[in-house]
Design an enzyme around this catalytic site. Sequence first.
Site, PDB file in Angstrom:
ATOM      1  N   GLU A  64      36.192 -72.585 -79.255  1.00  0.00           N
ATOM      2  CA  GLU A  64      35.780 -73.767 -80.034  1.00  0.00           C
ATOM      3  C   GLU A  64      34.288 -74.072 -79.911  1.00  0.00           C
ATOM      4  OE1 GLU A  64      36.978 -78.489 -80.663  1.00  0.00           O
ATOM      5  OE2 GLU A  64      38.315 -77.135 -79.567  1.00  0.00           O
ATOM      6  N   LYS A 121      42.381 -78.274 -83.535  1.00  0.00           N
ATOM      7  CA  LYS A 121      43.460 -79.215 -83.238  1.00  0.00           C
ATOM      8  C   LYS A 121      44.698 -78.754 -84.002  1.00  0.00           C
ATOM      9  CE  LYS A 121      42.941 -82.265 -81.052  1.00  0.00           C
ATOM     10  NZ  LYS A 121      43.184 -82.418 -79.583  1.00  0.00           N
TER      11      LYS A 121
END
Length: 404
Positions: A215, A231
């Site tokens: 990420e 997410k």
Amino acid sequence: MSYGKSTERMRKIGPYGVETLPQVLVDVPAAPPACRDTLVERTRLHWRRADGGDPALLAEEFLAAHGLDLRDLNRPAAHTPRACGAALYLSAAAGAHLAGVPTTAPEPAPTLPDLAVVIYDHGPTRAPAAPHDAPWWLGPWTESWTPEQHAAAVDAVRAAIGRGDIYQTNLVGHAAAPYTGDPLPALRRLGALPGARYGGVLTGEGWAIGCASPETLIEAHHGQLTTRPIKGTRPATATGHAELLASAKERAEHIMIVDLERNDLARIARTGTVTVDELFAVRRWCDLWQAESTIRAHAADGLGLADLLRATCPGGSVTGAPKLAALTHIAAAEPVGRGASMGALGWVTPGHVDLGLTIRTAAADGDALHTWAGGGITWDSDPTAEVAEAAAKTTPVRATLTGR
């Protein structure tokens, strides 16, 4: 804080000389691959919350004093013969400090600093160290909370959502395992995990961090800002892929964080330049599918590293919405600190900042290896499923550390 005060603090904390470092090739996440076998540490800065002051400003001033000026990220990068670049690490606790919500939970690996800035220049090309057969043993993992306690914390978040205190909150658990032998080979193996966009290690006296993060917390390149929040998670099977795309709960949670990240970037961007270039793209990390979006903006005039860190740390995908309310709930709910996880780690040089969010991250101190994992909690969260998701995220990390 004046630079004079910063210098005094640096002297107090003490930079580490090259001779004190482990003799391994530099493998900092996001460092230029062509440079990694020639990088030599010149100096470093460590900071802990007990030292006081503003770690974001301290990092910016320290870098500028050593020829890496990031006080205006729109300024064209100038050739800097004094240094190649620098590793930058900021803990989740330091990010909460910047946000004004201090953490109180005890840190499970207190030897780790909350800020580390390590400046490198080039030396002669070095051959990789010869492999050695020193025994490596990793003992059983001890969790910081039981599955029942984790599930109860999920229910507490759901109750807070029901009261209107928050919309969602990320909960993170920790585990530690004793070891014997050299932990660096084990930590370096993390960087080879599939999808580890920010794979690598950072070391200091008495500690080391290994990262396998997919990420992007924040990248700034020639004035363009990019963040890629992740997410939403499912097993990396055809069924898992279809379930993730079809899940209303995961999509709602994801979009909430995208909106939060858009707001974070809007605070430091030119008006009207924030865009979502990709929404809910499904990508693979090890044996998991994860949903990722890409948000971009143009940096406001005069934006420097310190303001960039203040606006984006700690990351929205590992805190929640609203961010300050979520941080307050996290401080009350989690039994131990987040240590090396959920912070920022990457490479900086004039004209380019590239920091990963330290999910899928492990750390070593003199006694134990440490891992952290968690997930976002919404009103629709099932406590049993959330406990299982955290376990699924940490399983590849723990297996890699043991050598499997």
